[in-house]
Every structure is written in C-alpha cells, then in structure tokens.
Design a protein around this motif. Structure first.
Motif, PDB file in Angstrom:
ATOM      1  N   TYR A 109      24.079 -10.246 -53.981  1.00  0.00           N
ATOM      2  CA  TYR A 109      23.015 -11.112 -53.523  1.00  0.00           C
ATOM      3  C   TYR A 109      23.678 -12.312 -52.687  1.00  0.00           C
ATOM      4  CZ  TYR A 109      21.416 -15.817 -54.588  1.00  0.00           C
ATOM      5  OH  TYR A 109      21.374 -17.156 -54.728  1.00  0.00           O
ATOM      6  N   PRO A 128      12.536 -13.068 -56.125  1.00  0.00           N
ATOM      7  CA  PRO A 128      13.095 -12.244 -57.157  1.00  0.00           C
ATOM      8  C   PRO A 128      13.705 -10.839 -56.947  1.00  0.00           C
ATOM      9  CG  PRO A 128      10.742 -12.017 -56.757  1.00  0.00           C
ATOM     10  CD  PRO A 128      11.257 -13.055 -55.711  1.00  0.00           C
ATOM     11  N   SER A 129      14.338 -10.449 -57.986  1.00  0.00           N
ATOM     12  CA  SER A 129      14.957  -9.041 -57.648  1.00  0.00           C
ATOM     13  C   SER A 129      13.671  -8.151 -58.475  1.00  0.00           C
ATOM     14  CB  SER A 129      16.042  -8.751 -58.272  1.00  0.00           C
ATOM     15  OG  SER A 129      16.456  -9.533 -59.481  1.00  0.00           O
ATOM     16  N   HIS A 174      22.194 -21.607 -60.242  1.00  0.00           N
ATOM     17  CA  HIS A 174      22.764 -21.275 -58.712  1.00  0.00           C
ATOM     18  C   HIS A 174      23.639 -22.603 -58.291  1.00  0.00           C
ATOM     19  CE1 HIS A 174      21.168 -17.226 -58.324  1.00  0.00           C
ATOM     20  NE2 HIS A 174      19.864 -17.691 -58.680  1.00  0.00           N
ATOM     21  N   ASP A 180      14.620  -9.458 -53.453  1.00  0.00           N
ATOM     22  CA  ASP A 180      16.093  -9.383 -53.554  1.00  0.00           C
ATOM     23  C   ASP A 180      16.400  -7.990 -54.364  1.00  0.00           C
ATOM     24  OD1 ASP A 180      16.732 -11.689 -52.499  1.00  0.00           O
ATOM     25  OD2 ASP A 180      17.722 -12.572 -54.098  1.00  0.00           O
TER      26      ASP A 180
HETATM   27  N1  GLU Z   1      17.420 -13.043 -56.839  1.00  0.00           N
HETATM   28  C1  GLU Z   1      17.965 -14.299 -57.146  1.00  0.00           C
HETATM   29  C2  GLU Z   1      17.289 -14.986 -58.604  1.00  0.00           C
HETATM   30  O1  GLU Z   1      16.431 -14.501 -58.983  1.00  0.00           O
HETATM   31  C3  GLU Z   1      17.308 -15.559 -56.103  1.00  0.00           C
HETATM   32  C4  GLU Z   1      18.218 -16.743 -56.284  1.00  0.00           C
HETATM   33  C5  GLU Z   1      17.759 -17.575 -54.922  1.00  0.00           C
HETATM   34  O2  GLU Z   1      16.743 -17.957 -54.946  1.00  0.00           O
HETATM   35  O3  GLU Z   1      18.613 -17.584 -54.118  1.00  0.00           O
HETATM   36  O4  GLU Z   1      18.218 -15.708 -59.413  1.00  0.00           O
END
Ligand code: GLU
Length: 459
Positions: free
Chosen positions: A194, A9-10, A216, A42
C-alpha cells in the motif's frame, strides 16, 4: 492549497465503527474547510478485495451521512504506479532484494543477538550484477525496497535522520528514519504494497491532508521520504487514536464485529454511531448529537486523546435511546410505515411510544400491542386474585369516548371499589392490556386502544 482528504479502506470486509471514525474525521474536516472528500479503495490486493465489499462500504458511508465527492479505485491505476516505480529505479532509490521470509527472519535474529536494531541491513545493495543474475537464474524473483534517506553517503552507515511534521491531531511528531527498515514497495509477484500507491495517489489527487489511524505514524515517516523522492512536498498529516473492543482488542474488518451494517440492521440511528465514533476517546464528553452539522461544529481533531479508546456497545445503545426519544414523527414516518405502522393513529402512537424505545424498529411490537392485543409470550401473566380483579375491572370500564383522563377515572373508581392501591391496583391491568409489566403511560395508551380494543382483551 484547497483542502482535499481521502478515506482509503481496502475492500476486504465490512467497515466497522473504528473505520467510521477515520471516515468521519476526514468528512468533518473536509466539511469544516469546504474541502473535497475522496473515497479511495485501496484494492491493490486483488485476491482479497471484493466488489461486494466496496459496494457495501459506499452504502455504509451513505447510511452514516457521508457522500463522497469522488470514488477512486487503485486497481484501475497500476500504470501510474508503474511510472513512479520506474522513476525511483532510475534514481537508484528502489533496489532489488531476494531474501525469503525465513532468511529475513534469520538475519533479524542475528542482528538482535549482536545488539543491532532489528532492521533490514541492506545486504541486497551489496549484490553485484552477476550475483543478481545468478539468483534470478536460480528462479528467484526480486521484491523491491525503497532506500530511505537515512545516511550521508554510505548506505551502510545510517545515522539518525529525523522527519518532523505538525500533526493536525497529535501535534508535533518526530520519526527517525534510521530506526526502520527500507520498506518493501513491490512484492516478488510484482504486486504493490500500500505504501507507494498511497503516496502516488495523494500526489495525483491533490490530497492536502492525510487523516488516518495512529497505527500509521511510523509509516508516515517513510511516506514523507517517498513524497520527497518523487519530487513532491508531503501533505499535512493527522493520526487519530484507534478504537478497541471493550476487552481491548483491535477491531477487524475480517471478523465483522461492530460492522456498520450490523448496527444499521439492529436499528441504530446513524447519528448515534457517528456521535460515538467521533466523541469517544477525546476530551469532549460523549453525547448524542442530532445532526452531522451539529457534530461538525463540535468536532476538533486536536481533542483526540493519544491512547486508544474502548468502544462500549452499551454506550452506543444509550446514545441511541436519547436520539430516538427526540425523533419527531416526520423523521420516522417512512421507517414506521415499513414496519406496518400507518393510518390515522400512527402519529399519536409515535408520540406515546418513542419515550419507551431504545430502537425505532422496536415500535413494531408496541404497534401490535395497541392494534392486536396484549403480547402473549408468557413474559407477564395474570393468575389468581389478580386475574379476578382484572376481569372485574374490565367489566366496569368507563364508557367512551376516551381521552387522557380516562385511566385516572377508571382506576380511582377501582380503588374505591376494591381497596387496592399502587402496584396492586395498576399492574394487573397493565398486564391484561399489554402483556408487559412496563411501557408507556397507561393514560396515554388507553385512548390509542379505545373502549372496543380494551373490551376485546378482557382476560
Ligand atoms: N488502507 C489503509 C488502511 O486502511 C489506508 C491508510 C491511509 O489512509 O493511508 O489502513
């Protein structure tokens, strides 16, 4: 390769039930395979990331039952990313671009008008050394794009380039690298997006499975290319469907909606949140699973559906109710104590009350009713004949000691004396004793309150 996963997580807000889904997918996957679970912040965006949020995320995960084997912060790892950038630049795979956001938008519109895909046309690759120097002399600083391997020898002649993987959630996946723009890895101000730190860390930390939301999927195509550009095999990937609010909007860390912290404060059981976060939007029926071990046995990432799932707070309350009704006194002793519920009556009280609660903290109000007297908040009041009847009933209450049969004895007698029946017979007494029109069985409550307690509440 040993299983190692990460939840990334960010720390820009409080995590919500949708983030819990991602965390739990990773946690349960790691548990099922005896693997490692890394919590990786992150936090390359240092303006928006806050220590307070990172701490809250650790606390919220712990509440949920997730204890990371390791915690990492991307903000402490910039030299490692810098080295990867140098490597990509040396290989000619990272190129400087100077367009402003407005210029990019104009180019995008032009391409659309020419019926070309609205991707970045790699114009900056055509810049000569002198042109770049002139732009920089003009005060422009470059951002850096990763040259996707979607061409044979001429980067301006892209061709369909399929990236395939067997997704542990979605099955076989294909992404065409020619359908996307070269991703920006480094911004004008030198900060990292990221994409690159994530790949570098996944390599460095020996991540075997990247499990995250299906927003993603396209990203994964580019990231797999980046793994290869850095000379590494890509890990396995899993992309689960996302949760939305009841009205279909995405959940956001920024709004604080459905944050784990707010659920905890309301008194939700962590396993209610965990059960829903995992079972919703899957082929499994949503039910209240009592322990993380049991949830682990039930969990199969391949059961997730492809479309997003609507999160219904009512459903969460229903799961919570089911769990609370099953909680033993030993499970809640400390929490009850914190509510002031202790002493010799506490256990019997819990047995009587739990079947009426949606949330454990709501036991506090019933403890007051049992120990202090009826609720006098005007929700249920006695008037007229019912009031006279209740007074008469209190005057003829049986002598102690009281047990589970006392209520029947008392009301049988009242029925014979007054001719009242059913609701007319019971309800005035329930209201006089509790101040409520519903609640636990009166036959269970009477011995808890006792003859003196009852006498004291004669209306
Ligand atoms: N910080 C990213 C998000 O929360 C991480 C994504 C990942 O797990 O690679 O979407």
């Amino acid at each position: 390769m040993p299983v190692a996963v990460r939840f990334a997580p960010s720390p820009t807000g409080y995590i919500h039930i949708g983030n819990a889904r991602t965390a739990l997918y990773n946690w349960l996957y790691a548990k099922q395979h005896g693997g490692e679970f890394i919590l990786r912040f992150d936090d390359t965006d240092q303006a928006r990331s806050k220590t307070e949020y990172a701490e809250a995320i650790v606390r919220d995960l712990e509440w949920l039952g997730i204890r990371p084997d390791r915690i990492e912060y991307q903000s402490k790892r910039f030299p490692i990313y810098d080295a990867a950038v140098a490597k990509l630049k040396d290989a000619g795979l990272l190129y400087a671009c100077y367009e402003t956001a407005e210029e990019l938008e104009r180019k995008r519109k032009l391409r659309l008008a020419r019926r070309l895909p609205p991707v970045y046309g790699r114009d900056a690759l055509k810049l000569s050394h002198e042109e770049r120097a002139a732009l920089e002399a003009d005060g422009r600083t470059p951002h850096w794009r990763f040259l996707l391997p979607n061409f044979e020898s001429d980067p301006f002649e892209t061709r369909r380039t399929e990236i395939h993987w067997d997704d542990v959630v979605r099955g076989h996946q294909t992404v065409d690298l020619a359908s996307m723009s070269d991703p920006v890895l480094v911004r004008e101000d030198g900060t990292y997006l990221y994409t690159l730190p994530s790949v570098v860390d996944d390599i460095e930390m020996g991540i075997s499975h990247v499990i995250r939301g299906d927003d993603h999927v396209t990203n994964t195509g580019a990231q797999i290319a980046l793994f290869h550009a850095l000379g590494e095999e890509a890990p396995d990937f899993g992309h689960h469907n996302l949760l939305t609010t009841a009205s279909g909007e995405g959940l956001s860390k920024r709004t604080g909606a459905l944050s784990l912290g707010s659920l905890r404060e309301r008194g939700f059981e962590p396993m209610a949140a965990a059960s829903l976060a995992i079972l919703i939007g899957s082929s499994e029926s949503v039910s209240a699973v009592r322990s993380m071990d049991a949830l682990q046995e039930q969990f199969d990432p391949a059961n997730a559906s492809k479309s997003s799932a609507k999160f219904d707070p009512e459903e969460l309350t229903a799961l919570n109710r089911t769990l609370v009704h099953q909680l033993e006194f030993a499970d809640v002793r400390d929490r009850l104590q914190a509510l002031g519920i202790e002493g010799e009556k506490a256990e019997a009280f819990w047995q009587v009350i739990r079947g009426n609660l949606d949330f454990v903290p709501d036991a506090g109000a019933w403890w007051q009713i049992v120990t202090d007297g009826p609720m006098r908040d005007g929700e249920a009041e006695l008037t007229g004949e019912d009031l006279d009847y209740a007074r008469q009933a209190f005057d003829s209450a049986p002598a102690g000691p009281w047990d589970g049969t006392t209520w029947k004895l008392w009301t049988d007698q009242l029925k014979a004396d007054t001719g009242r029946k059913g609701r007319n017979l019971f309800m005035p007494l329930r209201i006089a004793i509790t101040g409520r029109t519903s609640g636990p069985e009166m036959s269970d409550l009477l011995p808890l309150i006792g003859p003196e307690g009852i006498a004291a509440r004669r209306p």
